[in-house]
Scaffold this motif. Structure first.
Motif, PDB file in Angstrom:
ATOM      1  N   THR A  72       2.328 -49.198 -18.233  1.00 51.19           N
ATOM      2  CA  THR A  72       1.636 -48.109 -18.897  1.00 51.19           C
ATOM      3  C   THR A  72       2.409 -47.647 -20.109  1.00 51.19           C
ATOM      4  O   THR A  72       3.501 -47.115 -19.994  1.00 51.19           O
ATOM      5  N   CYS A  99      -4.583 -39.836 -21.036  1.00 45.03           N
ATOM      6  CA  CYS A  99      -5.360 -38.839 -20.311  1.00 45.03           C
ATOM      7  C   CYS A  99      -4.666 -38.517 -18.988  1.00 45.03           C
ATOM      8  O   CYS A  99      -4.633 -39.336 -18.079  1.00 45.03           O
ATOM      9  N   ALA A 133     -14.741 -44.695 -22.011  1.00 42.84           N
ATOM     10  CA  ALA A 133     -13.804 -43.883 -22.795  1.00 42.84           C
ATOM     11  C   ALA A 133     -12.361 -44.326 -22.546  1.00 42.84           C
ATOM     12  O   ALA A 133     -11.439 -43.656 -23.001  1.00 42.84           O
ATOM     13  N   ASP A 134     -12.170 -45.423 -21.803  1.00 43.38           N
ATOM     14  CA  ASP A 134     -10.835 -45.988 -21.552  1.00 43.38           C
ATOM     15  C   ASP A 134      -9.937 -44.986 -20.828  1.00 43.38           C
ATOM     16  O   ASP A 134      -8.762 -44.856 -21.134  1.00 43.38           O
ATOM     17  N   VAL A 135     -10.526 -44.248 -19.858  1.00 34.17           N
ATOM     18  CA  VAL A 135      -9.750 -43.228 -19.149  1.00 34.17           C
ATOM     19  C   VAL A 135      -9.221 -43.761 -17.821  1.00 34.17           C
ATOM     20  O   VAL A 135      -8.014 -43.829 -17.608  1.00 34.17           O
ATOM     21  N   VAL A 142     -11.733 -37.253 -10.742  1.00 37.06           N
ATOM     22  CA  VAL A 142     -11.839 -38.382 -11.640  1.00 37.06           C
ATOM     23  C   VAL A 142     -10.435 -38.938 -11.825  1.00 37.06           C
ATOM     24  O   VAL A 142      -9.486 -38.180 -11.950  1.00 37.06           O
ATOM     25  N   ASP A 165      -5.341 -48.724 -24.010  1.00 35.84           N
ATOM     26  CA  ASP A 165      -4.853 -49.780 -23.132  1.00 35.84           C
ATOM     27  C   ASP A 165      -5.621 -51.083 -23.306  1.00 35.84           C
ATOM     28  O   ASP A 165      -5.024 -52.160 -23.324  1.00 35.84           O
ATOM     29  N   CYS A 201       3.758 -37.642 -15.496  1.00 38.05           N
ATOM     30  CA  CYS A 201       3.383 -38.979 -15.972  1.00 38.05           C
ATOM     31  C   CYS A 201       3.510 -39.139 -17.482  1.00 38.05           C
ATOM     32  O   CYS A 201       3.274 -40.226 -18.001  1.00 38.05           O
ATOM     33  N   ALA A 248      -7.306 -40.372 -13.598  1.00 35.75           N
ATOM     34  CA  ALA A 248      -6.693 -40.449 -14.921  1.00 35.75           C
ATOM     35  C   ALA A 248      -5.352 -41.150 -14.747  1.00 35.75           C
ATOM     36  O   ALA A 248      -5.164 -41.898 -13.781  1.00 35.75           O
ATOM     37  N   LEU A 249      -4.427 -40.906 -15.672  1.00 36.66           N
ATOM     38  CA  LEU A 249      -3.170 -41.649 -15.671  1.00 36.66           C
ATOM     39  C   LEU A 249      -2.442 -41.694 -14.322  1.00 36.66           C
ATOM     40  O   LEU A 249      -1.910 -42.740 -13.945  1.00 36.66           O
ATOM     41  N   PRO A 250      -2.407 -40.596 -13.553  1.00 37.13           N
ATOM     42  CA  PRO A 250      -1.618 -40.662 -12.309  1.00 37.13           C
ATOM     43  C   PRO A 250      -2.160 -41.637 -11.271  1.00 37.13           C
ATOM     44  O   PRO A 250      -1.444 -41.958 -10.314  1.00 37.13           O
ATOM     45  N   ILE A 266     -20.378 -42.549 -12.963  1.00 39.02           N
ATOM     46  CA  ILE A 266     -19.286 -41.772 -13.556  1.00 39.02           C
ATOM     47  C   ILE A 266     -18.128 -42.690 -13.967  1.00 39.02           C
ATOM     48  O   ILE A 266     -17.578 -42.558 -15.059  1.00 39.02           O
ATOM     49  N   ALA A 270     -18.914 -44.374 -17.184  1.00 40.54           N
ATOM     50  CA  ALA A 270     -18.790 -43.490 -18.350  1.00 40.54           C
ATOM     51  C   ALA A 270     -17.325 -43.277 -18.705  1.00 40.54           C
ATOM     52  O   ALA A 270     -16.945 -43.255 -19.873  1.00 40.54           O
ATOM     53  N   LEU A 271     -16.493 -43.104 -17.681  1.00 36.97           N
ATOM     54  CA  LEU A 271     -15.063 -42.929 -17.908  1.00 36.97           C
ATOM     55  C   LEU A 271     -14.430 -44.164 -18.471  1.00 36.97           C
ATOM     56  O   LEU A 271     -13.560 -44.106 -19.330  1.00 36.97           O
TER      57      LEU A 271
END
Lengths: 277, 277
Positions: free
Chosen positions: A77, B179, A166-168, A182, A105, B202, A184-186, A159, A162-163
């Motif tokens: 990451t 994010c 957005a590359d989330v 949702v 990413d 993070c 995310a990074l964690p 969902i 959609a996320l």
């Protein structure tokens, strides 16, 4: 005369799983771990560590070891580069990578894949090396999704798409039609822990549908890298979150340690549904 | 001869803020609170409570009190209806609402708005009643966003738009381009608490940009209802999350208690940026 395979490994459990599959197949392979992103290595396999600042030297090393095919697995990451460590040949590759870094990413991975391909390596997905990691479609557990779970799954799939656009992230939790969390990074486990501790209490009907966690790749991603994965730990985390089951996109999510994962889901009464889009 | 205004109130701090603004203007108003979704009522204002199962009776009551305009404020998340309490006239309205419920919050709100309008009420947004709640564009604090914050803000705006299109939430936290968290049902404060406790760790570079929380309406939503809001508590939560500042969409996010919010942001060294899309 197939050449050797190189696992370009980042963090997490996936690299060791792939290494086991390769070892079982008898095919020659090497593991090249990205410095700063140590893989889980329960089997104590020999690992060659390389610095991203010296990527060109890795290419040399792989060629010398007869590597013709690479698999990128595990999480890397947003790595940081130390300018003083960059060797001259790798410096010439940077103009290709740096603009992609700013685009997220997916773009970065595409740029890195292109570099490996131009060096003459075939870049393949984990499932090409270990087809067993891609579970068959259907419900793999004794528990099965009911109508409310099917609705929650459909909403969660929407969902995650959609996320992903957005590359989330690659996951979401939906219960009773409502999005509780949702990814995310964690990551997935952190999301599920949060549902267990906080978000789960937001279910409108305490006796209603318990909800599902859904994992799926991003719509636009290169499926040769960064496919989401689930395993026994995901089942435990989903059970602690009080969910009814786990939904993964057929053909798009790796299943680590399938027998153990399914056994744990059966013990916890959760369903595991490999859902065809 | 303008008639009275009715606040149709759900959970949270916003209804009381609007009531204060109406009281200060001297205009006649009533507060009708949705049963089961009690508003914060620090001023102890008189509140009429109504059951959604008896919506038709609310319409009668509002007409009798000279109400010509309604404002819907506060959170009413996926209410449940008790079939035995539904009166016959309200039962005739249900065929309009029930299909919308399955389509999510936005569709439900549009259907409810349409019912009020057909009853002859003008449905207006909170900012029509209290224009001061919509902050002017620009940076309202002593602290200002730097280039990294501006990049994080742009990314967060993009993510919130993607989420909003999926009818998920109205907020996200981005730091160093990544994010960290996305708002779902538990809301902004829960998301920020999670960044403080878990997700904040993070950030790839501990000394790098601290990140921003962004709030914006959903792209397709009716802006007369359910505009996101921030206030002093948002600033405290953002500070605990270690963020550099708060970004809100100009014209799309309400600012409760502006003087206190800005003063707290200044004390904490955070910026508050009302960003023009």
């Amino acid at each position: 005369m197939a050449g050797a395979t190189a696992l370009i490994a980042g963090r997490g459990a996936l690299p060791a799983h792939l290494a086991r599959a390769l070892a079982a197949s008898g095919a020659p392979f090497v593991i090249a771990e990205v410095e700063g992103f140590a893989m889980d290595n329960p089997d104590g396999l020999p690992v060659m560590r390389f610095a991203l600042e010296r990527l060109a030297l890795l290419f040399d090393h792989l060629h010398e070891n007869g590597v013709t095919r690479v698999v990128m697995v595990g999480a890397v990451t947003r790595p940081r580069l130390d300018p003083e460590r960059i060797d001259p040949r790798t410096a010439q590759l940077l103009p290709r990578i740096v603009p992609a870094l700013a685009q997220g990413d997916d773009a970065t991975l595409r740029a890195v894949i292109a570099l490996f391909e131009e060096e003459g390596f075939a870049v393949v997905g984990a499932e090409a090396v270990a087809p067993d990691l891609l579970p068959p479609p259907g419900v793999l557990t004794q528990a099965r999704p009911g109508p409310a779970d099917e609705r929650d799954a459909a909403r969660a799939v929407q969902i995650v798409a959609a996320l992903g656009a957005a590359d989330v992230g690659q996951g979401a939790v939906v219960a009773q039609g409502l999005c509780l969390a949702v990814e995310a990074l964690p990551g997935t486990d952190a999301m599920l822990a949060w549902v267990a501790e906080v978000a789960g209490a937001c279910r409108p009907d305490p006796k209603g549908a318990r909800g599902v966690v859904c994992k799926a790749p991003k719509p636009g991603q290169d499926r040769r890298v960064d496919l989401p994965a689930i395993g026994p730990a995901t089942v435990e985390a989903a059970a602690r979150a009080g969910l009814a089951g786990i939904v993964v996109e057929a053909g798009g999510v790796l299943l680590l340690d399938p027998a153990e994962t399914i056994a744990r889901a059966d013990r916890a009464g959760l369903f595991l549904w490999v859902r065809t889009p």
